[in-house]
Design an enzyme around this catalytic site. Structure first.
Site, PDB file in Angstrom:
ATOM      1  CD  GLU A  40      -2.456  -1.866   0.357  1.00 42.17           C
ATOM      2  OE1 GLU A  40      -2.814  -1.192  -0.707  1.00 42.17           O
ATOM      3  OE2 GLU A  40      -3.018  -3.052   0.462  1.00 42.17           O
ATOM      4  N   GLY A  78     -13.252   4.421 -18.122  1.00 39.19           N
ATOM      5  CA  GLY A  78     -14.592   4.450 -18.269  1.00 39.19           C
ATOM      6  C   GLY A  78     -15.172   4.885 -19.524  1.00 39.19           C
ATOM      7  CG  ASP A  81      -3.160  -1.990  -7.176  1.00 40.20           C
ATOM      8  OD1 ASP A  81      -2.055  -2.534  -6.506  1.00 40.20           O
ATOM      9  OD2 ASP A  81      -4.216  -1.790  -6.744  1.00 40.20           O
TER      10      ASP A  81
END
Length: 527
Positions: free
Chosen positions: A191, A260, A353
């Site tokens: 993280e 998106g 990621d």
């Protein structure tokens, strides 16, 4: 093409950093949810990324540069022969589901069948050994492979027992060396979480560089002269690179960024939710869940899932190519602006990621491939973190600030009402184990007990479970995982303390199920 190419001189450097990680979810049960996590990541992310990097390397080897962290738990899963043998039947099951669709849906999902077969052919050609593929790209200098904490433990909440942090770091380094034959110099902190003086543990373990979120660099002491556009070096001797939000937002944000777009594949509409339960059960899948079989496009964010249009692969690939050009153009403008305002050559660090590319954003690997192949046209030199440091840049001495890349920028995502109960549990377990490790081991059986207790402790410390509890997704699984590993840990501790009451069957069973870190060293937990 969006806009004009900038001037041909190199404006600066771009380092894309990918973090590939899955928790240790090995399970002997076929068609389990845990099996799906791994195989979907292999199919949608790891193989496509390898193909993209290899394709770019063939065309533009000098500018095909990436940094990737491969977490020790992920490597353990990829290195598992039993798992490798199961992948073909997993692919076959999904092919069967697609071939049984009505003709209209079958036509729409033809690209998926082609993709399944293409990725499986790649798998067959390398005999399922993806690790070797990564190794070859590392040897050629195209990839800089980082390690991560052993089980992705959130290090700031382990700091009360520094030896548990050392256990996470040193176990990871040893595992990496065992697999790749070389000690890692860089680490992806889970993280991107940092706390004061963690750099001392990193340095003493042989780690020389890591990545932080931008404010971890910007709030350093003293304030860094070049912000996040150049790495800093801590007083203990570890270099830290800072995430540039301007370089990452367009890529990771489905709301404000590329993923998106209406022509891209819709993530949430999956055949696994729509097939009758009896068809799933016929294949050994007990409940409805995502199967990784998606063949509709986003269409519009306001369109209900039931009204999404069929996905058109060529349309989506064209858009991904356009988005890669748009991204590179914006980075070139950003670099040009930075160069004009300062005398140094800036570095943009863009960490993500790895599973974003292919799993969450299906077209992501194709986007990456276009970045790798076309960056030089925009006067951008791609680099990896190791290569950048080998240029021996002058680094400002600064102590980085406590930070993470989680929501809020600090530690509250892993310490909150949903998961704070974990902290005292793993702290108590860690403290007990550190105290136990100060004692001598009487015999080989004692050492086996200690080693398995260390594995169970590490597995209980995984930040994945805290994240899931906070996110509210598969919370039952996360809670069960933590409790299972802690139960096993305390039972092993009891056996260590009471030599006359050793349950060999219990030990053998969990040694087989939690078969990770064969070279674990108990000395890592000694004061």
């Amino acid at each position: 093409m969006n806009g004009q190419y900038p001037k041909k001189n190199v404006l600066g450097q771009l380092a894309i950093v990918l973090h590939a990680h899955l928790p240790y979810v090995r399970k002997n049960e076929r068609n389990s949810l845990e099996e799906d996590w791994l195989f979907q990541a292999i199919l949608e992310c790891y193989i496509p990324l390898l193909q993209s990097i290899e394709s770019s390397k063939n065309e533009n080897p000098l500018n095909t540069k990436l940094t990737i962290s491969l977490s020790p738990t992920l490597l353990s899963l990829l290195d598992n022969k039993q798992i490798q043998e199961t992948f073909p039947s997993w692919i076959e099951t999904r092919n069967d589901f697609l071939n049984e669709l009505p003709q209209k849906e079958k036509n729409a999902s033809a690209f998926l069948i082609k993709n399944l077969n293409d990725k499986y052919l790649y798998w067959q050609k390398c005999s399922g050994n993806l690790i070797e593929k990564f190794r070859v790209l590392s040897i050629s200098g195209n990839l800089d492979i980082l390690t991560c904490a052993a089980t992705h433990g959130y290090l700031p909440i382990l700091r009360e027992n520094p030896e548990t942090v050392k256990g996470q770091i040193n176990t990871a380094i040893r595992s990496h060396e065992n697999i790749f034959g070389i000690k890692p110099l860089g680490i992806w902190l889970p993280e991107c979480a940092y706390y004061e003086n963690l750099d001392e543990i990193l340095f003493n373990s042989g780690i020389r560089y890591a990545i932080l979120d931008g404010h971890g660099i910007l709030n350093s002491t003293p304030r860094p002269r070049y912000g996040v556009y150049a790495p800093i070096c801590s007083k203990k001797g570890v270099a830290f690179f800072g995430r540039d939000s301007e370089s990452t937002l367009p890529v990771w944000s489905a709301k404000d960024g590329f993923p998106g777009d209406k022509v891209y594949r819709e993530f949430h509409k999956d055949l696994g939710w729509e097939l009758p339960i009896f068809k799933l059960q016929k294949k050994g899948i007990s409940t409805k869940r995502p199967l990784g079989l998606k063949f509709h496009k986003i269409t519009d964010e306001n369109v209900p899932l039931g009204e999404k249009e069929f996905y058109l692969e060529n349309e989506a690939k064209k858009k991904a190519s356009e988005h890669a050009d748009a991204y590179l153009l914006e980075r070139s403008k950003q670099l040009e602006k930075l160069t004009l305002s300062s005398s140094f050559k800036p570095l943009l660090v863009a960490p993500f990621d790895a599973e974003l590319f292919g799993h969450w954003w299906y077209e992501g690997p194709f986007f990456i491939e276009n970045i790798l192949k076309n960056s030089s046209k925009y006067s951008i030199k791609l680099t990896n973190l190791k290569e950048f440091l080998l240029q021996k840049p002058n680094l400002q001495i600064c102590d980085p600030s406590s930070s993470s890349w989680g929501q809020g920028g600090y530690h509250n995502y892993w310490i909150n009402d949903a998961n704070a109960w974990i902290v005292p549990e793993i702290t108590k377990a860690g403290s007990t184990f550190v105290d136990l490790c100060s004692k001598n081991f009487n015999n080989e059986l004692s050492l086996r007990l200690f080693k398995q207790a260390a594995r169970e402790l590490l597995l209980s410390e995984s930040s994945d479970w805290s994240f899931i509890l906070r996110a509210g997704t598969t919370t039952k699984l996360a809670k069960e995982r933590i409790e299972r590993h802690l139960f096993r840990f305390w039972k092993l501790v009891e056996m260590i303390k009471n030599h006359s009451n050793i349950n060999l069957k219990f030990l053998e069973d969990i040694e087989e199920e939690d078969k990770v870190f064969p070279d674990i060293n108990i000395n890592d937990w000694r004061k």
